[in-house]
Structures are given as C-alpha cells and as structure tokens.
Design a protein around this motif. Structure first.
Motif, PDB file in Angstrom:
ATOM      1  N   GLU A 182       0.804  -1.265   0.143  1.00 34.72           N
ATOM      2  CA  GLU A 182      -0.071   0.150  -0.013  1.00 34.72           C
ATOM      3  C   GLU A 182       0.896   1.256   0.163  1.00 34.72           C
ATOM      4  O   GLU A 182       0.517   2.123  -0.700  1.00 34.72           O
ATOM      5  CB  GLU A 182      -0.739  -0.146   1.230  1.00 34.72           C
ATOM      6  N   TRP A 183       2.152   1.236   0.810  1.00 36.87           N
ATOM      7  CA  TRP A 183       2.861   2.353   0.855  1.00 36.87           C
ATOM      8  C   TRP A 183       3.490   2.742  -0.695  1.00 36.87           C
ATOM      9  O   TRP A 183       3.637   3.973  -0.927  1.00 36.87           O
ATOM     10  CB  TRP A 183       3.852   2.325   1.789  1.00 36.87           C
ATOM     11  N   VAL A 184       3.744   1.868  -1.390  1.00 34.31           N
ATOM     12  CA  VAL A 184       4.113   2.192  -2.676  1.00 34.31           C
ATOM     13  C   VAL A 184       3.106   2.663  -3.566  1.00 34.31           C
ATOM     14  O   VAL A 184       3.426   3.656  -4.261  1.00 34.31           O
ATOM     15  CB  VAL A 184       4.478   0.889  -3.578  1.00 34.31           C
ATOM     16  N   GLN A 185       2.024   2.407  -3.466  1.00 30.36           N
ATOM     17  CA  GLN A 185       0.813   2.922  -4.314  1.00 30.36           C
ATOM     18  C   GLN A 185       0.581   4.402  -3.640  1.00 30.36           C
ATOM     19  O   GLN A 185       0.278   5.131  -4.531  1.00 30.36           O
ATOM     20  CB  GLN A 185      -0.527   2.294  -3.945  1.00 30.36           C
ATOM     21  N   THR A 186       0.855   4.286  -2.460  1.00 29.69           N
ATOM     22  CA  THR A 186       0.737   5.919  -2.016  1.00 29.69           C
ATOM     23  C   THR A 186       1.625   6.821  -2.573  1.00 29.69           C
ATOM     24  O   THR A 186       1.486   8.036  -3.012  1.00 29.69           O
ATOM     25  CB  THR A 186       0.912   5.940  -0.314  1.00 29.69           C
ATOM     26  N   GLU A 187       2.902   6.324  -2.759  1.00 27.70           N
ATOM     27  CA  GLU A 187       4.054   7.099  -3.229  1.00 27.70           C
ATOM     28  C   GLU A 187       3.881   7.314  -4.765  1.00 27.70           C
ATOM     29  O   GLU A 187       4.292   8.422  -5.190  1.00 27.70           O
ATOM     30  CB  GLU A 187       5.385   6.156  -3.228  1.00 27.70           C
ATOM     31  N   ARG A 188       3.268   6.310  -5.482  1.00 29.83           N
ATOM     32  CA  ARG A 188       2.668   6.586  -7.130  1.00 29.83           C
ATOM     33  C   ARG A 188       1.910   7.772  -6.976  1.00 29.83           C
ATOM     34  O   ARG A 188       1.972   8.615  -7.912  1.00 29.83           O
ATOM     35  CB  ARG A 188       2.002   5.402  -7.688  1.00 29.83           C
TER      36      ARG A 188
END
Length: 316
Positions: A228-234
């Motif tokens: 989820e944190w990667v999606q947030t960074e996107r």
C-alpha cells in the motif's frame, strides 16, 4: 579507508536501507532534542537544545551548584561581543552550533585518517590515496565492478571540489565537513540534488520518471502484490512531486522533495528561552537573569547534592 572497506560500508548501507525508503532521501536537520517541547512536564527539551544531547546527559549528573557554575562559563562563551547581554542572534548561533556538534565530532574522529601530513588540512590527493589507495595504480582492473568504483572516484572528486570554496585543492575542517555532510551547507545543496537525480535516473536523461522514482524505493519479489505504501508513493509522485505534471521530476522538483523548507527550530528555541528569562522585557538577557532560571537552561537530576554522582567530565 580502502576501497575494500568502502565497499563494505556500501553493503552495510544497502542493508540499512532495506526498509521502505520513501522518506530516506529527504534531508532534515538534526532534531534539537528527542523529547517533546512541553515545559509543564520539565525542561529536558530545552536542556538538549541548549547544551546538545550528549552534554545534557553530563549536566543531569551534576549538583545545582555545579550546574550553575558551568552555566556561568557557557554564558561568557555565548556573549561573543562581550557587552554583558545575550541577544537573540548570539543565542541562536550557540544553539545552532550545539545542534551541529555531532557532525563536527564525527569529522574529528576521522580527521587523522585523512590528514596524513598532519597540517590540519586535507588535500584531495590525501583523501583520494587514503580512500582508493592501491587500486588507483591498477586503474581498478582487479575489482569486479570497475565502472562503479571509477564512478565513485569521479563523484568524490566533484563533491570535494564543490566543498573546496577557495578552489585550492585543500579542504579546511569546515570544507571537509561540507564534503562529508553536504546537506548541512546551503552552498552544497545543488550538488545534493544533482547526486540524487544521478542515483535514481537510470536512463540518463537527467530527470526522474515514475518507474525510476518507485524503483529507487521498491523492487517487487516474483508474484508479490504491491504494498500500500508504494501505491501511496505513486500518488505522491503524480499529485504533488511532479508539480508541472509533465510526468518527470526535474532538478527543481527534486529539490522541493528532498530539501523541504523547514521551521528554524533553533531560532524558535532562542526566542522561547529569552521570552521566559527576560524579566525586564528588553529582548536580551543577562547572566544574572539566566542563572536565576538555571534549571530551564541546564537543570539537574541529582537529588543528593553531591552523593552518588557519576564521574565528572572536564570543564567546558
């Protein structure tokens, strides 16, 4: 430090950065204190801000009399114009100095490793020979990743020359500190941004696209769903980092990301200490006013007035 030991450090750094890295590249100045700034529950924040974290631990073991005696000597050092008053600029400078003390201590620990001729300066040749040593003569031929080490040497030389403000090829202690800790010096910040872009920009076009941005933080394992944190960074990339919405981060956008504007906590702390100590409200404080409020500046946790105290440190 040899290239072999340098490689070991790189490996350790890679391990340390194995956690989610979305904030690792953001450069913040060191905190003034590890404690919350809440004077209703004590002055530990103020003690660490005023003294530095390590020195505050020393004062915690002193009697009130010893604390006051040392504080009086510190006040004399802060009063740089010797007019008998401590103004905001003097106190601000002192707190900033203590805030950066951990950096100077780190530089001092390693200084002798590089200052081979003991002239209290470090020439580029001294640094280069100490760091890369034997491998320079071999042109890195016996190192497996030859290109990487050549790149490291080139990068070190560029950073050294940027830190060397007078361009004489020799770093003073201040210039060498800028070389080792460039994020702490305004004149080095363009280089910090440049190095960040070079680290992340895999296709060499001088800017960072979304895949490169995410790839710097996260490499998926086979069959792994994206955290989820990667999606947030996107979303951060597209909605805030990429300010002009062209699909890339240029140097100015990278600077805004990794060198965010910050509150000057040292200036605020100086203002706070003066406000709470300045009894006649002339916006400057005397030694008498400071010593009357000694517990705010240095304090003491010793309750037995000299009993069971730990070993004394040398006088400041």
């Amino acid at each position: 430090m040899s290239v072999r030991s340098l490689a070991s450090l790189c490996l350790l750094a890679a391990v340390a950065f194995a956690v989610p890295a979305q904030e690792k590249r953001v450069h913040h100045h060191a905190d003034l204190s590890d404690h919350a700034h809440d004077d209703t529950h004590g002055f530990q924040y103020d003690h660490e801000a005023f003294l530095g974290k390590e020195e505050a631990k020393t004062f915690d073991q002193l009697t009130p009399e010893e604390s006051k005696d040392r504080l009086a000597k510190i006040v004399d050092r802060i009063d740089t114009d010797k007019d008998g008053f401590i103004n905001h600029a003097e106190l601000h400078y002192w707190i900033k100095h203590r805030q950066r003390s951990y950096i100077s201590e780190n530089v001092n620990r390693h200084w002798k490793d590089y200052d081979k001729n003991e002239d209290d300066k470090i020439a580029w040749e001294e640094y280069k020979n100490t760091t890369y040593g034997y491998y320079l003569g071999e042109e890195f031929d016996d190192i497996e990743d030859k290109a990487t080490y050549k790149s490291m040497l080139t990068r070190d030389e560029r950073r050294f020359k940027t830190a060397d403000r007078d361009g004489d090829g020799i770093a003073t202690r201040e210039e060498f500190t800028a070389f080792l800790h460039p994020e702490e010096f305004d004149y080095m910040k363009d280089l910090v941004v440049q190095e960040t872009v070079e680290d992340i920009d895999k296709n060499g076009d001088g800017k960072i696209n979304l895949d490169e941005y995410i790839g710097d933080m996260y490499t998926p394992e086979e069959g792994e769903s994206e955290p989820e944190w990667v999606q947030t960074e996107r979303k951060h990339f597209t909605e805030s980092r990429d300010a002009n919405k062209d699909g890339y981060l240029d140097s100015s956008e990278v600077a805004h990301w990794i060198l965010p504007g910050e509150v000057d906590h040292a200036a605020n702390e100086a203002k706070h200490l003066i406000h709470d100590t300045d009894t006649n409200k002339d916006e400057k404080i005397t030694k008498k006013e400071i010593l009357a409020n000694w517990n705010m500046f240095v304090g003491s946790q010793a309750t037995n007035y000299g009993e069971d105290l730990t070993k004394r440190h040398d006088e400041l």
